[in-house]
Design an enzyme around this catalytic site. Structure first.
Site, PDB file in Angstrom:
ATOM      1  N   LYS A  21      81.693 -45.214 -54.168  1.00 39.60           N
ATOM      2  CA  LYS A  21      83.128 -45.166 -54.623  1.00 39.60           C
ATOM      3  C   LYS A  21      83.004 -45.432 -56.388  1.00 39.60           C
ATOM      4  O   LYS A  21      81.669 -45.575 -56.551  1.00 39.60           O
ATOM      5  CB  LYS A  21      83.718 -46.737 -54.277  1.00 39.60           C
ATOM      6  N   SER A  66      87.849 -39.133 -50.688  1.00 45.09           N
ATOM      7  CA  SER A  66      88.224 -40.416 -50.895  1.00 45.09           C
ATOM      8  C   SER A  66      87.616 -40.137 -52.241  1.00 45.09           C
ATOM      9  O   SER A  66      87.980 -40.651 -52.822  1.00 45.09           O
ATOM     10  CB  SER A  66      87.575 -41.833 -50.424  1.00 45.09           C
TER      11      SER A  66
END
Lengths: 203, 174
Positions: A117, A73
């Protein structure tokens, strides 16, 4: 007043002298019966172990720790096979996160795992995102005390676009340094314009 | 040189911090959990014993009726104490609105026992269980109010939970 302070100081000095003498005599004693009082030494070792491990725990929990980030990701920034990073926890107490920081957070849907993230919008800012399954762009204001998290690899990331804004209380720490792999050793780059659009991210 | 006594206190400080991360005693402030907590606020606030391990390591699934301390979803520095009303998968109806909320995965519906003076899930919606800090086990001070807190399900909630995803372990035993 001054006299009382002086006398107190005097008493304290006396106490320290007495304590020092006592500890010195203890040392002499312990030298004398080495081998005899195994229980004492075992106890000392256990206490030392407890102290050292809790110090390490506090350092790990409240100051900084290393973390292995695995997954596609955050792809251009962190490796898919896993990158070892240093995260610091101090900013999560003062809440000084800012737009563009890479953070480690608990995802809202599971309190037992952590994800890595990037903050794309802070509370009060507008988040524009392309919904994962449709092509239309949605725009809305992130509520106060929340952040909008997105992976650097928008095509392969489960992030705020699927689960919405994340409360600040779920943020663990800020990633400040990359240790492994060695070819990318160093501090982490800020998000570049090409990455935000996600146009040239190839899979 | 640092005196020996201060040095020994300093060397025990991390141990203290670590133990407080496993369980601690905290003062409750505010009205939102009356009458369960702070029921006798005029004679001083209640002190409660918290257990923080099971939530962190996932040893025990949260059950309806448990009292938790959690970080406020809008202000991470504020810690609030609320009762878990509905768990993931349940459908619950808000107090004032007829709106039904489906609790998403990993979330819970938290409410204060004193609904009129509580800012809870009725104002900020379902809360992620990652914000849970500890579970309230008992009131430890003042003595005359000291009791253990089980997961009592208040009958007032019963009709507001429209759908139950799974039963509490206690209820299924009985």
């Amino acid at each position: 007043m001054r006299g009382s302070i002086r006398s107190r100081l005097g008493i304290r000095a006396l106490k320290t002298v007495v304590e020092r003498k006592a500890s010195a005599s203890n040392d002499v004693k312990s030298i004398q019966n080495t081998g005899g009082s195994t229980w004492e030494s075992v106890k000392e070792t256990i206490v030392l172990c407890i102290k050292v491990s809790s110090f390490a725990y506090c350092l790990n929990t409240y100051f900084a720790s290393t973390k292995m980030c695995v997954g596609p990701s955050m792809l251009p920034t962190l490796e898919e096979s896993g990158s070892l990073v240093i995260e610091e926890h101090i900013s999560s107490y003062y809440g000084n996160f800012k737009n563009g920081d890479i953070v480690i957070a608990k995802p809202p849907y599971d309190s037992q795992v952590t994800v890595c993230k990037r903050i794309c919008a802070m509370g009060g800012e507008k988040a524009a995102c392309i919904a994962q399954n449709s092509s239309k762009t949605e725009e809305f204001v992130v509520p106060d005390g929340h952040v909008w998290l997105e992976g650097d690899n928008p095509k392969n990331s489960r992030d705020s676009r699927s689960y919405g804004p994340v409360p600040l209380g779920l943020l663990h720490g800020k990633v400040i340094f990359k240790l492994w792999p060695l070819k990318n050793f160093g501090s982490l780059p800020a998000r570049s314009a090409s990455e935000t659009t996600g146009e040239d991210a190839s899979l | 040189m640092i005196p020996k006594r201060i040095r020994s206190v300093l060397s025990w400080a991390p141990v203290f911090v670590a133990v407080c991360d496993f369980g601690s005693i905290r003062k409750v402030s505010g009205y939102s959990m009356q009458p369960t907590l702070n029921g006798d606020l005029g004679n001083g606030a209640d002190f409660v014993a918290l257990e923080k391990l099971s939530g962190r390591f996932g040893w025990r699934d949260p059950e309806r009726g448990d009292v938790f301390t959690l970080r406020h979803p809008r202000d991470p520095k504020k810690i609030i104490v609320k009762r878990l009303i509905a768990i993931q998968g349940d459908i619950v109806q808000g107090v004032d609105s007829a709106e039904a909320h489906r609790i998403p995965e990993g979330h819970g519906w938290f409410e204060g026992d004193n609904l009129r003076k509580s800012s809870d899930s009725n104002s900020f919606g379902p809360v992620s269980l990652g914000l849970v800090e500890g579970r309230v086990l008992a009131i430890v001070w003042p003595w005359h109010r000291a009791t253990g807190l089980g997961n009592e399900e208040n009958p007032a909630y019963e009709d507001r939970i429209i759908y139950r995803c799974r039963k509490n372990s206690k209820a299924s035993k009985g």
